[in-house]
Design a protein around this motif. Structure first.
Motif, short mmCIF file in Angstrom:
data_model
loop_
_atom_site.label_atom_id
_atom_site.label_comp_id
_atom_site.label_asym_id
_atom_site.label_seq_id
_atom_site.Cartn_x
_atom_site.Cartn_y
_atom_site.Cartn_z
N VAL A 45 0.83 -1.21 0.00
CA VAL A 45 0.00 0.00 0.00
C VAL A 45 0.87 1.26 0.00
N LEU A 46 1.86 1.30 0.88
CA LEU A 46 2.70 2.49 0.98
C LEU A 46 3.53 2.75 -0.27
N VAL A 47 4.12 1.69 -0.81
CA VAL A 47 4.93 1.87 -2.01
C VAL A 47 4.05 2.24 -3.20
N SER A 48 2.85 1.68 -3.28
CA SER A 48 1.93 2.04 -4.36
C SER A 48 1.56 3.52 -4.30
N LEU A 49 1.28 4.01 -3.10
CA LEU A 49 0.94 5.43 -2.95
C LEU A 49 2.12 6.32 -3.29
N LEU A 50 3.31 5.92 -2.88
CA LEU A 50 4.51 6.71 -3.17
C LEU A 50 4.79 6.73 -4.67
N MET A 51 4.69 5.59 -5.30
CA MET A 51 5.01 5.50 -6.72
C MET A 51 3.93 6.14 -7.59
N SER A 69 2.59 8.99 -7.08
CA SER A 69 2.97 10.39 -7.25
C SER A 69 4.14 10.55 -8.22
N LEU A 70 4.90 9.49 -8.42
CA LEU A 70 6.00 9.51 -9.38
C LEU A 70 5.59 8.98 -10.76
N HIS A 71 4.31 8.64 -10.90
CA HIS A 71 3.73 8.13 -12.15
C HIS A 71 4.37 6.81 -12.58
N VAL A 72 4.68 5.98 -11.61
CA VAL A 72 5.19 4.63 -11.88
C VAL A 72 3.99 3.68 -11.91
N PRO A 73 3.93 2.76 -12.87
CA PRO A 73 2.79 1.84 -12.93
C PRO A 73 2.64 1.03 -11.64
N TRP A 74 1.40 0.66 -11.35
CA TRP A 74 1.05 -0.02 -10.11
C TRP A 74 1.81 -1.33 -9.93
N VAL A 75 1.91 -2.12 -10.99
CA VAL A 75 2.57 -3.42 -10.89
C VAL A 75 4.05 -3.25 -10.59
N ILE A 76 4.68 -2.29 -11.23
CA ILE A 76 6.11 -2.03 -10.99
C ILE A 76 6.30 -1.58 -9.54
#
Length: 126
Positions: A15-21, A23-30
């Motif tokens: 959850v935390l890494v998904s929220l952080l990424m 904002s950086l426009h990184v795909p959810w799976v990555i």
């Protein structure tokens, strides 16, 4: 609580890494993969693998493949079928010919060289 703690660590990290990424426009799976690498054996060593986490990882893999299938557009594939066929043909023939050629150059029998070519073809990545 000791058996469920790794599960909750994985859940919180995802959850935390998904929220952080996001904002950086990184795909959810990555983002999920990076989170798993960060908390796993390759970085912070917060969790050790056990059968439960291996099972969850297998379910995650199936889910990832399911999501990839949902994003595939059959209409686009039908429109691009000649290009897809050509690329698939090249992706299969080039590794097969390289494997066969290398095996033949090393003096391996023709049948074994053909099997090596097939192995090269089946393990190639487009």
């Amino acid at each position: 609580m000791g058996e469920t703690l790794p599960f909750f660590i994985v859940l919180a990290a995802s959850v935390l890494v998904s929220l952080l990424m996001r904002s950086l426009h990184v795909p959810w799976v990555i983002a999920l993969i990076l989170g798993a690498v960060a908390i796993g054996l390759f970085c912070l060593h917060l969790v050790e693998t056990d059968p439960t986490l291996n099972f969850l990882g297998d379910i995650g893999l199936v889910f990832l493949l399911f999501m990839a299938g949902l994003e595939s557009s059959l209409a686009t594939m039908r429109q691009q079928k000649t290009k897809i066929f050509g690329l698939s043909l090249i992706n299969g023939l080039v590794p097969a010919l390289i494997g066969f050629g290398l095996a033949a150059a090393l003096g391996i029998e023709i049948q074994a060289a053909a099997v090596i070519g097939i192995i090269f073809m089946s393990s190639s990545v487009a």
